[in-house]
Design a protein around this motif. Structure first.
Motif, mmCIF file in Angstrom:
data_model
loop_
_atom_site.group_PDB
_atom_site.id
_atom_site.type_symbol
_atom_site.label_atom_id
_atom_site.label_comp_id
_atom_site.label_asym_id
_atom_site.label_seq_id
_atom_site.Cartn_x
_atom_site.Cartn_y
_atom_site.Cartn_z
ATOM 1 N N ASP A 308 0.814 -1.218 0.000
ATOM 2 C CA ASP A 308 0.000 0.000 0.000
ATOM 3 C C ASP A 308 0.848 1.270 0.000
ATOM 4 O O ASP A 308 0.304 2.377 0.006
ATOM 5 N N GLU A 309 2.171 1.101 0.016
ATOM 6 C CA GLU A 309 3.054 2.267 0.053
ATOM 7 C C GLU A 309 3.660 2.523 -1.323
ATOM 8 O O GLU A 309 4.189 1.607 -1.957
ATOM 9 N N LYS A 310 3.578 3.763 -1.784
ATOM 10 C CA LYS A 310 4.139 4.113 -3.096
ATOM 11 C C LYS A 310 5.653 4.292 -3.023
ATOM 12 O O LYS A 310 6.386 3.903 -3.927
ATOM 13 N N SER A 311 6.137 4.897 -1.964
ATOM 14 C CA SER A 311 7.566 5.109 -1.774
ATOM 15 C C SER A 311 8.035 4.204 -0.641
ATOM 16 O O SER A 311 7.764 4.464 0.531
ATOM 17 N N TYR A 312 8.689 3.125 -1.013
ATOM 18 C CA TYR A 312 9.017 2.106 -0.015
ATOM 19 C C TYR A 312 10.521 1.810 0.095
ATOM 20 O O TYR A 312 10.942 1.077 0.981
ATOM 21 N N ASN A 328 23.466 -12.957 16.138
ATOM 22 C CA ASN A 328 24.271 -13.206 17.327
ATOM 23 C C ASN A 328 25.055 -14.496 17.103
ATOM 24 O O ASN A 328 24.468 -15.577 16.973
ATOM 25 N N LEU A 329 26.388 -14.390 17.063
ATOM 26 C CA LEU A 329 27.239 -15.551 16.770
ATOM 27 C C LEU A 329 27.122 -16.647 17.823
ATOM 28 O O LEU A 329 27.300 -17.829 17.518
ATOM 29 N N LEU A 330 26.827 -16.265 19.054
ATOM 30 C CA LEU A 330 26.790 -17.243 20.141
ATOM 31 C C LEU A 330 25.472 -18.013 20.179
ATOM 32 O O LEU A 330 25.436 -19.170 20.605
ATOM 33 N N GLU A 331 24.414 -17.377 19.736
ATOM 34 C CA GLU A 331 23.099 -18.000 19.832
ATOM 35 C C GLU A 331 22.585 -18.511 18.488
ATOM 36 O O GLU A 331 21.876 -19.520 18.434
ATOM 37 N N GLY A 332 22.924 -17.776 17.397
ATOM 38 C CA GLY A 332 22.376 -18.146 16.113
ATOM 39 C C GLY A 332 20.907 -17.748 16.032
ATOM 40 O O GLY A 332 20.347 -17.191 16.982
ATOM 41 N N PRO A 333 20.210 -18.048 14.939
ATOM 42 C CA PRO A 333 20.812 -18.578 13.715
ATOM 43 C C PRO A 333 21.622 -17.512 12.978
ATOM 44 O O PRO A 333 21.412 -16.319 13.175
ATOM 45 N N LEU A 334 22.550 -17.974 12.120
ATOM 46 C CA LEU A 334 23.406 -17.058 11.368
ATOM 47 C C LEU A 334 22.833 -16.747 9.991
ATOM 48 O O LEU A 334 23.486 -16.092 9.182
ATOM 49 N N VAL A 335 21.618 -17.230 9.736
ATOM 50 C CA VAL A 335 20.923 -16.955 8.478
ATOM 51 C C VAL A 335 19.659 -16.165 8.797
ATOM 52 O O VAL A 335 18.825 -16.603 9.594
ATOM 53 N N LYS A 336 19.506 -14.984 8.193
ATOM 54 C CA LYS A 336 18.336 -14.131 8.420
ATOM 55 C C LYS A 336 17.766 -13.710 7.070
ATOM 56 O O LYS A 336 18.513 -13.347 6.150
ATOM 57 N N LEU A 337 16.442 -13.736 6.967
ATOM 58 C CA LEU A 337 15.765 -13.380 5.724
ATOM 59 C C LEU A 337 14.762 -12.264 5.987
ATOM 60 O O LEU A 337 14.129 -12.215 7.040
ATOM 61 N N GLY A 338 14.622 -11.392 4.991
ATOM 62 C CA GLY A 338 13.597 -10.350 5.052
ATOM 63 C C GLY A 338 12.849 -10.317 3.736
ATOM 64 O O GLY A 338 13.451 -10.093 2.680
ATOM 65 N N LEU A 339 11.542 -10.597 3.778
ATOM 66 C CA LEU A 339 10.710 -10.574 2.568
ATOM 67 C C LEU A 339 9.910 -9.275 2.549
ATOM 68 O O LEU A 339 9.097 -9.024 3.442
ATOM 69 N N PHE A 340 10.152 -8.469 1.531
ATOM 70 C CA PHE A 340 9.477 -7.180 1.406
ATOM 71 C C PHE A 340 8.532 -7.233 0.209
ATOM 72 O O PHE A 340 8.979 -7.313 -0.943
ATOM 73 N N LYS A 341 7.238 -7.191 0.490
ATOM 74 C CA LYS A 341 6.224 -7.305 -0.553
ATOM 75 C C LYS A 341 5.771 -5.900 -0.965
ATOM 76 O O LYS A 341 5.387 -5.091 -0.128
ATOM 77 N N THR A 342 5.889 -5.611 -2.290
ATOM 78 C CA THR A 342 5.505 -4.296 -2.795
ATOM 79 C C THR A 342 4.542 -4.458 -3.967
ATOM 80 O O THR A 342 4.375 -5.560 -4.511
ATOM 81 N N SER A 343 3.936 -3.349 -4.370
ATOM 82 C CA SER A 343 2.985 -3.376 -5.493
ATOM 83 C C SER A 343 3.670 -3.679 -6.821
ATOM 84 O O SER A 343 3.022 -4.082 -7.783
#
Length: 688
Positions: A308-312, A328-343
């Motif tokens: 719903d955002e035009k400038s994202y 955090n190297l001591l706790e993990g996980p060391l893999v992080k993902l970010g899914l950004f859904k746009t128009s």
């Protein structure tokens, strides 16, 4: 006219030669001279040799271009009976060098003529099929060669490859060689990367390909993992906020990504690639690595809906920065993902701590994500290629290798390097300032798609070089122009997957394998460009096992084994060419996003080099970044340095393209101890 003073003879434009018996032999037209792969070729000479064949009545040879823009020769013949390509090639090979043998032979009933009775070259039919290296297409002779060619085609992005096509002429490099070796494993075939460098055609290579009989452990790997040299380097540096020291990519899809499918795909990927589950434990004031199992959280996935955002864009970068800083190297996980859904489609951020991933690993990950995502969409069981040996196995083997006689014999070489006196590079501000990422700035240099294509595919024939030989030659000349010094010290990064441990295959293993080592480029002989390029090439070839042993000796080999080796050099310039990411990142499901990944490394982290040069090919263009401390250098200084590097690189490229004859160097013959001058003397004696 030598016989009638003051009068002129008529210049016909024909090429002929005077024979010993007094007759004159017609060869062809002077205006039909062409240049193919650096060689000047008289087409009439080839035509003349074809006409010497007793059954050939007419012959025409023309130069053509394939769809990649590469020139090749095509011969058209009219003969009394059907002639095979092999027969015609063998006939020409008796008198002509390989580069004058046409890639294609086409038999015609008649040579087309213009109304004036001249040969109508435009009416000559084009050959069918793709040609990429200017050599005659030769089909695979057995099933193994078919599989090798398929892998080459997939990795190199070339549709039709024959068994005589040269790997380097098709744009091959060391990273692509690793990918080829890895993908052959899917067919239960094994080829050593070094063999590919020594035998760069499938015809030559096929004899060195063996069937894999050993079954590599495919189960989940858990337990203590020994630190490799590069990981020991990382822990020894004690970077400020070492948890925030990542590598990341932002990929995009106009069709969008499904959260559930991403989750299924990455669950399989992190289960399959054991090193992605590594965490760090503190034990007795030291850091130890531990490979977790598949219980618990394997990765984090955050979904942000911006449809719903035009400038994202700014919002995505802000969220990306938060994700980057959350590992955090001591706790993990060391893999992080970010899914950004746009128009306009979706963007997927993939962040992985550098401790467990490197440039080659990303190529493996992208390939597996493409495979896993498509399988999950079809509701198929996700099946990835079989594992190669685990990072844990490799790190354990390195501990033994660190004490081996094979590694210890490298000490003399590294002692000579370490004892070389090097002057420090100049700075605009010599005052002591903080070397922090927050003080860094970057200047970017780009080559055009055409110049990049030349760099990747059209240079190696001049001196049988690899890409790094050319890039480093240009860098050495650029630094000399800047500093006036003849010796340039560079911290060189390599992929670190050299085949130093027998029977261990890591071609499809994700982890941090990078090697670092000092390279000294001697620019004293740079007045002769050809000699200088050959000299840089030979100096690089003399580095034992492409430098992987330096870090092992420094960080893993016990002190009692090192004799007089002291690690005194402190390079101020670092160089790393990551290769071509075009095909690896731009899969059929996704491509590289234009939105920033955010800050991969903490702004408070230490900056290690005065100038950090990194390069890769993206979207068909070479991009080199020059990172520097803006408190030590004016932006004009580094921008000029980057621009000078571009000019010098183009100068080196032009030199190699214009070179008409290939020149070999001692390493091409396996004689690394022989000097260039000694080889040239031997060649001159042979040619007498």
């Amino acid at each position: 006219n030598p016989y009638e003073p003051g009068e002129r003879m008529y210049k016909t434009g024909d090429l002929a030669r005077w024979l010993p018996d007094g007759n004159i032999e017609y060869i062809g037209r002077i205006d039909h001279q062409v240049k193919i792969r650096g060689f000047r070729i008289e087409l009439g000479e080839i035509e003349s040799k074809l006409l010497n064949h007793e059954e050939v009545r007419e012959a025409v040879v023309v130069d053509r271009k394939d769809k990649e823009g590469n020139k090749y020769l095509c011969a058209y013949v009219v003969s009394n009976k059907e002639k095979t390509v092999t027969e015609l090639r063998e006939h020409l090979s008796k008198d002509l060098p390989d580069y004058m043998i046409p890639a294609y032979f086409i038999q015609l009933e008649n040579i087309p003529l213009t109304p004036n009775g001249k040969i109508d070259r435009k009416a000559l039919p084009e050959p069918e099929g793709d040609i990429n290296t200017g050599v005659e297409y030769a089909a695979p002779r057995n099933e193994a060669e078919e599989k090798i060619l398929k892998v080459w085609s997939d990795v190199l992005g070339v549709e039709k490859i024959g068994i005589d096509d040269n790997f380097f002429a098709l744009g091959g490099d060391s990273i692509k060689a690793i990918q080829i070796s890895a993908r052959l494993g899917n067919y239960k075939l094994k080829v050593n990367v070094n063999d590919l460098f020594q035998k760069p055609t499938v015809r030559e290579l096929s004899g060195n390909v063996i069937e894999i009989e050993e079954e590599i452990n495919q189960s989940v790997i858990e337990g203590k993992v020994e630190l490799t040299a590069i990981q020991e380097w990382f822990t020894e540096k004690e970077f400020t906020n070492m948890h925030h020291w990542n590598q990341a990519f932002m990929i995009s899809s106009k069709e969008g990504f499904e959260e559930k499918i991403i989750s299924e795909a990455f669950t399989k990927i992190v289960e399959h690639h054991d090193a992605l589950r590594i965490v760090i434990n503190k034990e007795e004031n030291s850091l130890k690595a531990y490979n977790k199992g598949i219980r618990g959280k394997l990765f984090d996935l955050e979904v942000v809906d911006l449809r719903d955002e035009k400038s994202y864009e700014d919002r995505i970068i802000n969220e990306a920065n938060k994700i980057q800083a959350s590992i955090n190297l001591l706790e993990g996980p060391l893999v992080k993902l970010g899914l950004f859904k746009t128009s306009a489609g979706d963007h997927l951020l993939i962040v992985i701590h550098h401790l467990v991933i490197d440039g080659v690993s990303w190529r493996i990950l992208f390939e597996d994500f493409n495979t896993a995502y498509k399988q999950a969409v079809k509701r198929e069981t996700i099946t990835l290629p079989e594992k190669t040996h685990s990072f844990k196995t490799w790190s354990e083997k390195i501990q033994s290798y660190a004490r081996s006689s094979e590694l210890l014999k490298e000490i003399d070489y590294w002692c000579k390097v370490e004892n070389t006196k090097i002057e420090r590079i100049p700075k605009d501000n010599e005052a002591i300032v903080e070397d922090r990422v927050k003080n860094s700035a970057t200047s970017i240099m780009k080559l055009s798609a055409t110049d990049t294509e030349n760099l990747l595919k059209n240079l190696n024939k001049a001196y049988n070089t690899e890409i790094n030989d050319i890039l480093l030659s240009a860098l050495g000349l650029t630094i000399k122009e800047w500093t006036g010094e003849n010796k340039v010290l560079i911290n060189l990064e390599g992929h670190g997957r050299e085949e130093i441990i027998p029977d261990v295959n890591i071609t499809r293993t994700i982890g941090w394998f990078t090697s670092q080592y000092p390279l000294i480029i001697d620019v004293a002989g740079s007045d002769d460009m050809g000699y200088y390029i050959k000299s840089v090439k030979e100096d690089i070839r003399k580095i034992p096992n492409k430098g992987i042993g330096y870090g092992i000796l420094k960080y893993i080999t016990p002190k009692k084994y090192k004799n007089e080796l002291e690690f005194k050099l402190n390079p101020q310039i670092s160089f790393n060419y990551l290769g071509q990411f075009d095909k690896d990142v731009n899969q059929d499901l996704f491509g590289i996003s234009e939105i920033s990944c955010g800050a991969s490394i903490s702004k408070e982290s230490e900056q290690l080099y005065a100038i950090d040069v990194n390069g890769m090919v993206i979207n068909g263009e070479l991009q080199m970044s020059f990172a520097y401390n803006k408190e030590q250098y004016n932006s004009d200084t580094i921008e000029k340095l980057a621009k000078d590097y571009e000019k010098m690189l183009l100068k080196v490229i032009d030199h190699c393209i214009e070179k008409e004859e290939s020149e070999m160097t001692p390493s091409d013959y396996g004689y690394e101890e022989l000097s260039i001058e000694e080889l040239e003397f031997i060649e001159s004696m042979v040619n007498l």
